[in-house]
Design a protein around this motif. Structure first.
Motif, mmCIF file in Angstrom:
data_model
loop_
_atom_site.group_PDB
_atom_site.id
_atom_site.type_symbol
_atom_site.label_atom_id
_atom_site.label_comp_id
_atom_site.label_asym_id
_atom_site.label_seq_id
_atom_site.Cartn_x
_atom_site.Cartn_y
_atom_site.Cartn_z
ATOM 1 N N ARG A 232 -47.596 -72.136 -64.147
ATOM 2 C CA ARG A 232 -47.298 -73.347 -64.179
ATOM 3 C C ARG A 232 -48.258 -74.376 -64.520
ATOM 4 O O ARG A 232 -48.090 -75.633 -63.977
ATOM 5 N N ALA B 263 -48.472 -64.213 -61.212
ATOM 6 C CA ALA B 263 -47.160 -63.695 -60.995
ATOM 7 C C ALA B 263 -46.720 -63.045 -59.863
ATOM 8 O O ALA B 263 -45.630 -62.928 -59.276
ATOM 9 N N GLN C 286 -49.576 -63.797 -70.447
ATOM 10 C CA GLN C 286 -48.441 -64.675 -70.401
ATOM 11 C C GLN C 286 -47.925 -64.811 -69.142
ATOM 12 O O GLN C 286 -47.370 -65.840 -68.752
ATOM 13 N N ARG C 287 -47.452 -63.561 -68.442
ATOM 14 C CA ARG C 287 -46.773 -63.575 -67.286
ATOM 15 C C ARG C 287 -47.451 -64.321 -66.288
ATOM 16 O O ARG C 287 -46.803 -64.911 -65.475
ATOM 17 N N SER C 288 -48.763 -64.137 -66.135
ATOM 18 C CA SER C 288 -49.502 -64.802 -64.964
ATOM 19 C C SER C 288 -49.444 -66.474 -65.260
ATOM 20 O O SER C 288 -49.183 -67.030 -64.274
ATOM 21 N N ARG D 15 -51.697 -73.486 -73.621
ATOM 22 C CA ARG D 15 -51.955 -72.741 -72.324
ATOM 23 C C ARG D 15 -53.008 -71.665 -72.630
ATOM 24 O O ARG D 15 -53.305 -71.036 -73.533
ATOM 25 N N ASP E 62 -47.163 -68.325 -66.993
ATOM 26 C CA ASP E 62 -45.791 -68.653 -66.708
ATOM 27 C C ASP E 62 -45.560 -69.107 -65.418
ATOM 28 O O ASP E 62 -44.827 -70.000 -64.835
ATOM 29 N N ALA E 63 -46.091 -68.003 -64.474
ATOM 30 C CA ALA E 63 -45.741 -68.138 -62.940
ATOM 31 C C ALA E 63 -46.932 -69.282 -62.393
ATOM 32 O O ALA E 63 -46.466 -69.994 -61.313
ATOM 33 N N SER F 52 -49.750 -59.891 -73.007
ATOM 34 C CA SER F 52 -48.458 -59.871 -72.152
ATOM 35 C C SER F 52 -48.688 -60.233 -70.795
ATOM 36 O O SER F 52 -47.855 -60.998 -70.377
ATOM 37 N N GLY G 267 -45.737 -69.543 -79.951
ATOM 38 C CA GLY G 267 -45.687 -69.029 -78.692
ATOM 39 C C GLY G 267 -46.348 -67.614 -78.335
ATOM 40 O O GLY G 267 -45.871 -67.030 -77.369
ATOM 41 N N TRP H 74 -49.035 -64.829 -77.677
ATOM 42 C CA TRP H 74 -50.331 -64.745 -76.965
ATOM 43 C C TRP H 74 -51.285 -63.662 -77.478
ATOM 44 O O TRP H 74 -50.896 -62.768 -78.218
ATOM 45 N N GLU I 264 -52.230 -69.258 -75.929
ATOM 46 C CA GLU I 264 -50.804 -69.287 -76.322
ATOM 47 C C GLU I 264 -50.970 -69.764 -77.735
ATOM 48 O O GLU I 264 -51.535 -70.931 -78.132
#
Length: 246
Positions: free
Chosen positions: A142, A120, A135-137, A183, A139-140, A132, A163, A165, A159
């Protein structure tokens, strides 16, 4: 393909050699190095030379915060860590310093993302130590599979069907299926300075064909590594950490 992930080596050549030997004996066909090659330990030149040679042969390496501190001083580091970085900067050849400076912060390759800390904000060196943050990492990143270090621990975040985590604490040596239908983020552990009370080195092996990951702990001559830290005149806490795995 079986890929060995090694992170947070921290100038510990004894631990690196042991992990590379084990990975080779267990079918590793490729190597990915997730940063923090230097700092704390007594053999920065040997470690960086080995990593650079393997990168020239096709391995991947990304930059860690200790590697960055060689080229630009980090105000957030404590006094003993700064002393180690200053010593390391002088101990490294210009060629090795240039190699560290040239490393990317993040690499994406197919369904995989490689980053030392969080995808991220790779340059902020945030710790991924909660679902959390994982998930943030991811999402970034991809990517289906994200592999990171920095935390000096081994953990698998994933995940769920809804959805949500969650975190899974792996058992060393036991393969874990990680199917591409969801993921994942794997913290691969620290080669040179584990901090869970066990001095054994840590690395992770990913079998992309079988979609499974195995977290390994490897015994090595940690007492010799600690002794060399003291002989180099580096701060005593760095030697004690290697001895005790803390």
């Amino acid at each position: 393909m079986r890929i060995a992930f090694l992170s947070d080596i921290h100038s510990n050549i004894e631990a690196l050699d042991a992990c590379l030997k084990h990975a080779g004996e267990n079918g590793a066909e490729r190597f990915v190095f997730l940063g923090d090659f230097v700092g704390y330990g007594a053999d920065p030149e040997a470690v960086v030379a080995d990593v650079a040679r393997r990168v020239a042969e096709g391995a991947v390496a990304v930059k860690g915060n200790h590697d960055e501190a060689i080229e630009k001083r980090a105000g957030y580091m404590n006094v003993s860590t700064k002393q180690s970085i200053d010593w390391t900067r002088d101990a490294l050849s210009a060629e090795r310093r240039a190699f560290l400076a040239s490393l990317p912060l993040l690499v994406r390759e197919g369904e995989m993302c490689f980053v030392h800390a969080s995808a991220a904000a790779p340059a902020r060196w945030d710790y991924v130590d909660t679902p959390s943050e994982a998930q943030r990492s991811v999402d970034a990143a991809r990517s289906i599979y994200t592999f990171s270090g920095h935390v000096h621990d081994q953990m698998l975040y994933f995940e769920g069907a809804q959805g949500k985590w969650s975190a899974f604490q792996p058992t060393p040596g036991s393969p874990v299926p990680i199917r591409s239908g969801r993921r994942w983020l794997a913290l691969v552990g620290s080669v040179g300075q584990p901090r869970d009370g066990r001095p054994a080195a840590a690395y992770t092996l990913f079998d992309s064909a079988r979609e499974q990951v195995t977290f390994h702990r490897i015994a090595y001559d940690h007492l010799s590594a600690a002794r060399k830290i003291r002989q180099a005149g580096l701060p005593e806490p760095h030697a004690y950490r290697v001895e005790k795995g803390i």
